[in-house]
Design a protein around this motif. Structure first.
Motif, PDB file in Angstrom:
ATOM      1  N   HIS A   1      45.492  41.763  38.726  1.00 51.43           N
ATOM      2  CA  HIS A   1      44.630  42.541  38.204  1.00 51.43           C
ATOM      3  C   HIS A   1      44.485  43.788  39.367  1.00 51.43           C
ATOM      4  CE1 HIS A   1      42.254  39.782  40.601  1.00 51.43           C
ATOM      5  NE2 HIS A   1      41.645  40.690  41.176  1.00 51.43           N
ATOM      6  N   LEU A   2      43.819  44.790  39.130  1.00 48.53           N
ATOM      7  CA  LEU A   2      43.534  45.931  39.850  1.00 48.53           C
ATOM      8  C   LEU A   2      42.787  45.534  41.380  1.00 48.53           C
ATOM      9  CD1 LEU A   2      44.465  47.394  37.312  1.00 48.53           C
ATOM     10  CD2 LEU A   2      43.346  49.282  38.451  1.00 48.53           C
TER      11      LEU A   2
ATOM     12  N   PHE B   1      47.329  53.168  41.804  1.00 43.40           N
ATOM     13  CA  PHE B   1      46.262  54.079  40.912  1.00 43.40           C
ATOM     14  C   PHE B   1      45.407  54.957  41.678  1.00 43.40           C
ATOM     15  CE2 PHE B   1      47.759  53.035  36.786  1.00 43.40           C
ATOM     16  CZ  PHE B   1      48.149  51.353  37.053  1.00 43.40           C
TER      17      PHE B   1
ATOM     18  N   PHE C   1      41.093  57.582  35.641  1.00 44.91           N
ATOM     19  CA  PHE C   1      42.193  57.156  36.342  1.00 44.91           C
ATOM     20  C   PHE C   1      43.563  58.086  36.461  1.00 44.91           C
ATOM     21  CE2 PHE C   1      41.565  52.878  38.135  1.00 44.91           C
ATOM     22  CZ  PHE C   1      40.301  52.481  37.518  1.00 44.91           C
ATOM     23  N   GLY C   2      44.335  58.208  37.431  1.00 42.09           N
ATOM     24  CA  GLY C   2      45.682  58.912  37.248  1.00 42.09           C
ATOM     25  C   GLY C   2      46.590  58.037  36.452  1.00 42.09           C
ATOM     26  N   GLN C   3      47.745  58.514  36.192  1.00 42.95           N
ATOM     27  CA  GLN C   3      48.612  57.792  35.439  1.00 42.95           C
ATOM     28  C   GLN C   3      49.384  56.569  36.028  1.00 42.95           C
ATOM     29  OE1 GLN C   3      48.603  61.035  36.268  1.00 42.95           O
ATOM     30  NE2 GLN C   3      49.476  62.343  34.814  1.00 42.95           N
ATOM     31  N   GLY C   4      49.049  56.395  37.452  1.00 50.29           N
ATOM     32  CA  GLY C   4      49.736  55.446  38.117  1.00 50.29           C
ATOM     33  C   GLY C   4      51.253  55.760  38.927  1.00 50.29           C
TER      34      GLY C   4
ATOM     35  N   LEU D   1      39.000  54.399  29.927  1.00 49.88           N
ATOM     36  CA  LEU D   1      37.760  53.779  29.376  1.00 49.88           C
ATOM     37  C   LEU D   1      37.537  53.748  27.970  1.00 49.88           C
ATOM     38  CD1 LEU D   1      35.149  52.536  30.633  1.00 49.88           C
ATOM     39  CD2 LEU D   1      34.262  54.819  30.566  1.00 49.88           C
TER      40      LEU D   1
ATOM     41  N   LYS E   1      30.055  55.143  24.631  1.00 45.65           N
ATOM     42  CA  LYS E   1      31.587  55.343  24.300  1.00 45.65           C
ATOM     43  C   LYS E   1      32.208  55.903  25.579  1.00 45.65           C
ATOM     44  CE  LYS E   1      30.875  56.329  19.322  1.00 45.65           C
ATOM     45  NZ  LYS E   1      31.182  57.273  18.270  1.00 45.65           N
TER      46      LYS E   1
ATOM     47  N   LEU F   1      35.045  55.743  35.997  1.00 46.71           N
ATOM     48  CA  LEU F   1      36.184  56.186  36.690  1.00 46.71           C
ATOM     49  C   LEU F   1      37.226  56.797  35.714  1.00 46.71           C
ATOM     50  CD1 LEU F   1      36.771  52.983  38.835  1.00 46.71           C
ATOM     51  CD2 LEU F   1      35.893  55.310  39.394  1.00 46.71           C
TER      52      LEU F   1
ATOM     53  N   HIS G   1      49.978  56.294  31.060  1.00 45.71           N
ATOM     54  CA  HIS G   1      48.484  56.743  30.882  1.00 45.71           C
ATOM     55  C   HIS G   1      47.347  56.221  32.049  1.00 45.71           C
ATOM     56  CE1 HIS G   1      48.905  58.781  27.095  1.00 45.71           C
ATOM     57  NE2 HIS G   1      49.858  57.538  26.727  1.00 45.71           N
ATOM     58  N   GLY G   2      47.901  55.223  32.742  1.00 43.80           N
ATOM     59  CA  GLY G   2      46.949  54.669  33.573  1.00 43.80           C
ATOM     60  C   GLY G   2      45.937  53.680  32.841  1.00 43.80           C
ATOM     61  N   LEU G   3      44.827  53.672  33.459  1.00 39.64           N
ATOM     62  CA  LEU G   3      43.759  53.102  32.827  1.00 39.64           C
ATOM     63  C   LEU G   3      43.039  54.025  32.152  1.00 39.64           C
ATOM     64  CD1 LEU G   3      44.526  50.691  35.132  1.00 39.64           C
ATOM     65  CD2 LEU G   3      42.415  49.747  34.417  1.00 39.64           C
TER      66      LEU G   3
ATOM     67  N   TYR H   1      31.202  51.445  27.674  1.00 38.22           N
ATOM     68  CA  TYR H   1      30.818  50.683  28.918  1.00 38.22           C
ATOM     69  C   TYR H   1      29.445  50.376  28.898  1.00 38.22           C
ATOM     70  CZ  TYR H   1      28.618  55.141  29.842  1.00 38.22           C
ATOM     71  OH  TYR H   1      28.226  56.397  30.136  1.00 38.22           O
TER      72      TYR H   1
ATOM     73  N   TYR I   1      38.543  48.758  29.715  1.00 37.86           N
ATOM     74  CA  TYR I   1      39.701  49.705  29.980  1.00 37.86           C
ATOM     75  C   TYR I   1      40.936  49.051  29.051  1.00 37.86           C
ATOM     76  CZ  TYR I   1      37.196  51.588  33.937  1.00 37.86           C
ATOM     77  OH  TYR I   1      36.233  52.295  34.731  1.00 37.86           O
TER      78      TYR I   1
ATOM     79  N   TYR J   1      32.702  47.239  31.976  1.00 40.82           N
ATOM     80  CA  TYR J   1      33.546  48.449  31.342  1.00 40.82           C
ATOM     81  C   TYR J   1      34.539  47.644  30.931  1.00 40.82           C
ATOM     82  CZ  TYR J   1      31.036  51.132  35.048  1.00 40.82           C
ATOM     83  OH  TYR J   1      30.128  51.598  35.864  1.00 40.82           O
TER      84      TYR J   1
ATOM     85  N   GLN K   1      45.179  49.633  29.154  1.00 38.84           N
ATOM     86  CA  GLN K   1      46.242  50.169  30.360  1.00 38.84           C
ATOM     87  C   GLN K   1      47.381  50.179  29.484  1.00 38.84           C
ATOM     88  OE1 GLN K   1      47.551  47.480  33.721  1.00 38.84           O
ATOM     89  NE2 GLN K   1      48.127  49.190  34.679  1.00 38.84           N
TER      90      GLN K   1
ATOM     91  N   PHE L   1      37.734  44.478  39.009  1.00 37.97           N
ATOM     92  CA  PHE L   1      38.281  44.171  37.643  1.00 37.97           C
ATOM     93  C   PHE L   1      38.885  42.682  37.443  1.00 37.97           C
ATOM     94  CE2 PHE L   1      39.269  48.406  36.245  1.00 37.97           C
ATOM     95  CZ  PHE L   1      38.984  49.127  37.296  1.00 37.97           C
ATOM     96  N   GLY L   2      38.562  42.349  36.275  1.00 41.00           N
ATOM     97  CA  GLY L   2      39.074  41.061  35.689  1.00 41.00           C
ATOM     98  C   GLY L   2      40.697  40.941  35.707  1.00 41.00           C
TER      99      GLY L   2
ATOM    100  N   PHE M   1      41.467  45.379  30.270  1.00 48.66           N
ATOM    101  CA  PHE M   1      40.920  44.923  31.697  1.00 48.66           C
ATOM    102  C   PHE M   1      39.359  45.152  31.365  1.00 48.66           C
ATOM    103  CE2 PHE M   1      44.094  44.078  34.403  1.00 48.66           C
ATOM    104  CZ  PHE M   1      45.143  44.644  34.088  1.00 48.66           C
TER     105      PHE M   1
END
Lengths: 116, 112
Positions: free
Chosen positions: A43-44, A90, A106-109, B45, B57, A104, B41-43, B48, B35, B33, B37, B103-104, B90
């Motif tokens: 996980h992050l 990230f 986030f960027g694309q990573g 939301l 939303k 938050l 696209h990253g994460l 929440y 999310y 929250y 992944q 994060f979980g 996540f």
């Protein structure tokens, strides 16, 4: 719309090389800034964060990041990477300013691969 | 690590079926929250919660609903799963006191 951009999607380095990952955000107000790392299958985890004060922040495992307000940037650096730094990184922004209990973005990573 | 668990950790389901993912925390944090992944696209939301029965939303909430009847549990429901909801989900928790989100371990959902 608010966004976070990470310029490097995939970076390959040899061990001991220096690392710099770019992060830019589009938000004109006060922001809190973060770098998270995700090791393969995990996980992050929080690497470091910036809320205010010294724009050069140090995190865990030898990582640091510099906030440059005029450039809307928060680049991550490490002087000498190790094979164990192989992971996805990230950048994230919380545009709330006054509280970090908000959302938050986030960027694309960036996937970092370190060759032994 | 923060006390966050997610269940199930892996799930394969078929298009059109309902799916519920659970996030459980032992930290008594106010904010939770969800999310998703996805590569490139990253994460992002989904939804929440800022307290029991208080939810809002996020960026990609279409097709998802949430509920929070207790501080420690935050449920994400896909009423009728679609293949576009195949992703890793996540959960995260946060509070003013800790000033960050933790994060979980994630749930990998595959919709066939």
């Amino acid at each position: 719309a608010q966004s976070v951009s990470q310029h490097n999607h995939h970076v390959i380095l040899s061990e001991a090389a220096s690392l710099e990952l770019g992060c830019n955000y589009s938000y004109g107000g006060t922001v809190n800034l973060f770098w998270y790392v995700q090791y393969p299958g995990q996980h992050l985890q929080l690497l470091l964060k910036y809320f205010s004060g010294d724009p050069l922040v140090k995190g865990i495992k030898g990582f640091e990041a510099e906030f440059i307000k005029s450039k809307f940037s928060f680049n991550l650096r490490k002087p000498s990477v190790q094979w164990s730094d192989t992971a996805e990184y990230f950048c994230a922004v919380s545009p709330d300013g006054s509280s970090n209990t908000g959302k938050l973005i986030f960027g694309q990573g960036t996937t970092l691969q370190v060759k032994p | 690590d923060a006390g966050i668990t997610q269940s199930p950790r892996h799930k394969v389901t078929e298009t059109g079926t309902p799916v519920t993912l659970r996030c459980h925390q032992t930290e008594n944090h106010r904010y939770m929250y969800w999310y998703r992944q996805d590569p490139g696209h990253g994460l992002r939301l989904i939804h929440y919660s800022y307290g029991v029965k208080d939810t809002d939303k996020g960026e990609v909430s279409d097709g998802y609903s949430v509920s929070r009847s207790k501080t420690e549990d935050f449920l994400l429901t896909l009423e009728s799963a679609t293949s576009s909801q195949t992703s890793v989900y996540f959960c995260a928790i946060g509070s003013r006191e800790i000033d960050t989100q933790y994060f979980g371990p994630g749930t990998r959902l595959t919709v066939l």
